[in-house]
Design an enzyme around this catalytic site. Structure first.
Site, PDB file in Angstrom:
ATOM      1  N   GLY A 236       3.026   6.210  10.091  1.00  0.00           N
ATOM      2  CA  GLY A 236       1.841   6.801  10.694  1.00  0.00           C
ATOM      3  C   GLY A 236       0.964   5.779  11.389  1.00  0.00           C
ATOM      4  O   GLY A 236       0.278   6.090  12.347  1.00  0.00           O
ATOM      5  N   GLY A 464       5.700   4.982   3.605  1.00  0.00           N
ATOM      6  CA  GLY A 464       6.922   4.308   3.995  1.00  0.00           C
ATOM      7  C   GLY A 464       6.884   2.845   3.605  1.00  0.00           C
ATOM      8  O   GLY A 464       7.803   2.080   3.901  1.00  0.00           O
ATOM      9  N   ASN A 628       6.130  -6.493  -4.873  1.00  0.00           N
ATOM     10  CA  ASN A 628       7.542  -6.406  -4.505  1.00  0.00           C
ATOM     11  C   ASN A 628       7.755  -7.199  -3.221  1.00  0.00           C
ATOM     12  O   ASN A 628       7.484  -6.703  -2.119  1.00  0.00           O
ATOM     13  CB  ASN A 628       7.952  -4.948  -4.306  1.00  0.00           C
ATOM     14  N   THR A 631       9.794  -5.295  -0.238  1.00  0.00           N
ATOM     15  CA  THR A 631       9.072  -4.357   0.613  1.00  0.00           C
ATOM     16  C   THR A 631       7.859  -5.027   1.261  1.00  0.00           C
ATOM     17  O   THR A 631       7.453  -4.657   2.369  1.00  0.00           O
ATOM     18  CB  THR A 631       8.615  -3.135  -0.203  1.00  0.00           C
ATOM     19  N   GLY A 699      -3.946  -6.134  -0.548  1.00  0.00           N
ATOM     20  CA  GLY A 699      -3.097  -5.427   0.410  1.00  0.00           C
ATOM     21  C   GLY A 699      -2.558  -6.336   1.503  1.00  0.00           C
ATOM     22  O   GLY A 699      -3.195  -7.315   1.888  1.00  0.00           O
ATOM     23  N   GLU A 702      -1.712  -4.529   6.770  1.00  0.00           N
ATOM     24  CA  GLU A 702      -2.364  -4.753   8.062  1.00  0.00           C
ATOM     25  C   GLU A 702      -2.337  -6.203   8.521  1.00  0.00           C
ATOM     26  O   GLU A 702      -2.275  -6.492   9.722  1.00  0.00           O
ATOM     27  CB  GLU A 702      -3.831  -4.308   7.979  1.00  0.00           C
TER      28      GLU A 702
END
Length: 738
Positions: A236, A464, A628, A631, A699, A702
């Protein structure tokens, strides 16, 4: 700085920090994963939207009679017959005006009708028969030019203007980033089903809980009358964060027809009605000493906005804390145009902001005849000078030094065009990057079953990025149950509420909730094991723990008893635990919490054929503990490829006469492909930010896009001598030096 806090010991820490494959991978590669448009309900009808063919004006007349006469057409929904729709007072939505609210057209493609029919083919044919007569006015879709309109002060300290005027070395430049359009492979879709009591919406949503709350308000019902399901997303990039008008129209049509209605947008509509990254023009003024110490930073930026909505690309996000400077001023403004509502696109604000800042820093390094890495190291702050708060954890200097070492930066020669490889000219450029840390309220339930399996449920969705796998890892880390035996259920507002998937905040948000829920479930099993007749009735509960999916003494060599044996012996089918965690707002009042990184890019320039290529990128990220790495690395690599597209290809063009996006397809809107992918080298530093959460994870979705475009254009300048300040790089820019 790093200030550790008390950390609960995981029983199986190897479940965290190792490169586990995606637990949902088999469903995706086998075709079993169901995306929104995959849901085909009994009696379902199909809707096709009719968009305005002007960008400014009003509807003079709308005639739906021919469309309504087509056999199989059930409804043509337009302003005259739509049900009452309200505005949402709470929650997040970028286009606040309900669809079909009035006859005013404010952007090209604005919905004027929805045709619903028995089949997609009938609805498509009938939609062409809806006749609309407009009173058109000349639209303004131009890029804003005057950065002096940026008058709203976003951040300020010291006397930036005075310090700049007296600075020995000064840089002033204007940079621009174009309109970019989200183009996930999965198109926006909604299957709306009103059953007489409430709505079920199968949605392409990055935020099912917010979607439910906003839709309930606009439909005039209570939140528990709306259920939103988004089991899988074909990505998205921020475009699916908040509700868009097509979803509300699908629900309104289902309400009137009492049948499920599926609406899937066409690719061109993705350029018109579901957001975009807006055009941004920025002026940076940097003042420094002869030695390279910053004394003044001024940033004025103006972003393109729609006629009614308030979205602004907040390019102030990174500037105030990025470098040490006593005098700083950042001002912003919105230039309203006849375009659809802009929205968040991967790394909103920081991505265009850091393109300009890191380009200006490179220009300053050239003016000083100073190494760009050394310039940044010289201006490393000791605290966040924008807020005055200490950093929870910041290791940008190590990102820079590690990246330089891995890239071979010491071999760089500074003169333009001085580095060659055969008939190619090499350009080496770099940039720093930053992205805020985000934590949102989250709840989760973990259930341990008598067959030795576990289930974890949370309403957050998997964009995703690997959220299914992360939740399984967290349960495994506390219990030792293998990932293959852990069932993860996400993307459904019938589950405990979870955070949106955006801002790189989902993982940090769910960690405390899932760990708490798992520990509660384990405590429940231990309680069963220690009660009368239990397998450990003679042991105190606080002396037992869960290891390898079994309950036993925390110390000593006594054999553990499998969870399933504990439950079966007690005649219990399952036990559950619940976890709940709040946002990180209180922590952000005491600490500046961000992730950091550095990009190093190599481009090759072939003057004879005017061919430019990004050949190599080295990126080092300080993102706290990576749950992880497999990913996680995938996230950074994907962002870097998007950065190649941002730097070299992507730009949505508008027709000044009609206001229409003219390259609204995947043939004319050029993005990076496999053929454009450079060699990628991604390194994560391992500095858990234990102030932020128990595992120390921030995070990273981005940050990989932030700064990379500047690293590429800085490399272009090193190779060609052309300073590209307006993205994307065009061959015409480079030919001026031939």
């Amino acid at each position: 700085m790093d200030t550790p806090r008390q950390q609960n010991a995981l029983s199986h820490p190897e479940a965290i920090g190792n490169p586990h494959p995606r637990v949902d991978g088999p469903q995706k590669v086998s075709g079993m994963a169901r995306y929104a448009a995959d849901f085909n309900l009994p009696g379902m009808l199909h809707g096709v939207l009719v968009g305005a063919t002007i960008a400014h004006g009003r509807i003079a007349d709308l005639d739906a009679s021919q469309a309504e006469a087509v056999p199989g057409v059930r409804l043509v929904l337009h302003r005259a017959n739509r049900p009452p729709l309200k505005r949402a007072e709470k929650g997040s939505i970028d286009e606040k005006r309900p669809p079909l609210e009035d006859d005013v057209i404010r952007y090209y493609g604005q919905y004027v009708a929805l045709v619903v029919a028995d089949t997609l083919e009938i609805a498509t044919a009938a939609a062409r028969l809806v006749k609309v007569r407009y009173e058109a006015l000349a639209p303004d879709v131009s890029a804003p030019e005057d950065v002096d309109q940026a008058s709203d002060v976003e951040s300020e300290r010291g006397d930036a203007e005075g310090a700049y005027a007296s600075a020995p070395v000064r840089i002033e430049a204007i940079y621009s980033t174009p309109v970019e359009t989200h183009n996930p492979i999965e198109l926006h879709a909604c299957v709306a089903d009103y059953d007489g009591r409430g709505y079920t919406l199968y949605e392409t949503s990055q935020a099912v809980v917010n979607h439910r709350d906003v839709m309930a308000q606009m439909l005039g019902v209570k939140p528990d009358a709306v259920r939103v399901i988004s089991l899988f997303l074909g990505s998205g990039f921020g475009g699916k964060l908040w509700p868009w008008p097509h979803s509300l129209l699908a629900a309104a049509a289902s309400l009137q027809l009492r049948k499920p209605v599926k609406v899937v947008l066409q690719r061109a509509m993705a350029f018109q009605t579901v957001g975009h990254r807006p055009f941004v023009r920025q002026r940076f003024r940097l003042g420094a000493t002869q030695q390279g110490k910053l004394v003044s930073v001024q940033q004025h930026y103006i972003s393109q906005g729609s006629q009614l909505d308030d979205y602004q690309e907040s390019c102030v996000e990174a500037t105030p804390h990025m470098y040490s400077v006593p005098n700083l001023k950042v001002c912003s403004g919105i230039a309203r145009r006849h375009v659809g509502a802009p929205t968040s696109m991967r790394g909103p604000g920081a991505v265009p902001g850091l393109f300009a800042l890191e380009s200006a820093m490179d220009e300053l390094a050239v003016a000083l005849d100073m190494d760009p890495v050394a310039l940044r190291l010289l201006n490393e702050p000791e605290k966040d000078e924008g807020s005055g708060l200490p950093f929870s954890s910041r290791h940008l200097t190590e990102c820079l030094s590690t990246g330089a070492q891995r890239f071979g930066w010491s071999r760089r020669t500074s003169p333009v065009g001085s580095m060659k490889k055969g008939d190619l000219i090499l350009g080496w450029g770099m940039a720093s990057c930053s992205w805020l840390a985000l934590r949102l309220p989250a709840e989760a339930t973990v259930t341990l079953h008598a067959d030795g399996s576990a289930r974890v449920v949370c309403a957050t969705q998997d964009l995703g990025t690997g959220t299914y796998t992360v939740l399984a890892q967290l349960v495994s880390a506390e219990t030792g149950i293998p990932l293959a035996r852990i069932d993860v259920r996400l993307g459904d507002t019938a589950l405990p509420p979870g955070p949106f998937s955006g801002g790189s905040g989902a993982t940090a948000s769910v960690i405390p909730a899932v760990l708490q829920a798992t520990r509660e479930a384990v405590r429940a099993v231990i309680g069963i094991a220690t009660r009368k007749g239990g397998v450990w009735a003679d042991r105190p509960a606080d002396g037992l723990s869960c290891r390898d999916g079994a309950i036993g003494p925390s110390k000593g060599a006594d054999a553990h008893v499998p969870l399933q044996d504990v439950l079966r012996r007690a005649g219990v089918e399952s036990v559950s635990g619940e976890g709940k965690a709040g946002s990180g707002n209180d922590l952000k009042k005491r600490y500046s919490i961000n992730s950091y990184g550095a990009h190093f890019a190599e481009v090759t320039w072939h003057p004879a054929t005017a061919r430019l290529r990004v050949s190599r990128v080295v990126t080092v990220i300080d993102g706290g503990r990576i749950v992880n790495p497999r990913t996680g690395r995938n996230q950074i690599e994907g962002a870097l490829i998007m950065g190649v597209g941002m730097a070299l290809f992507e730009q949505t063009e508008y027709d000044a006469r009609s206001g229409a996006p003219v390259n609204s397809n995947l043939a004319d809107y050029v993005m990076a492909t496999h053929a454009d992918a450079p060699e990628l080298d991604v390194t994560f530093l391992d500095y858990p930010d234990l102030i932020w959460n128990e595992l120390g994870s921030r995070g990273i979705g981005e940050i990989g896009l932030a700064g990379i475009a500047a690293a590429i254009t800085n490399a272009v300048h090193h190779a060609t001598g052309v300073r590209v300040r307006d993205l994307p790089v065009k061959i015409e820019d480079l030919l001026q030096k031939r």
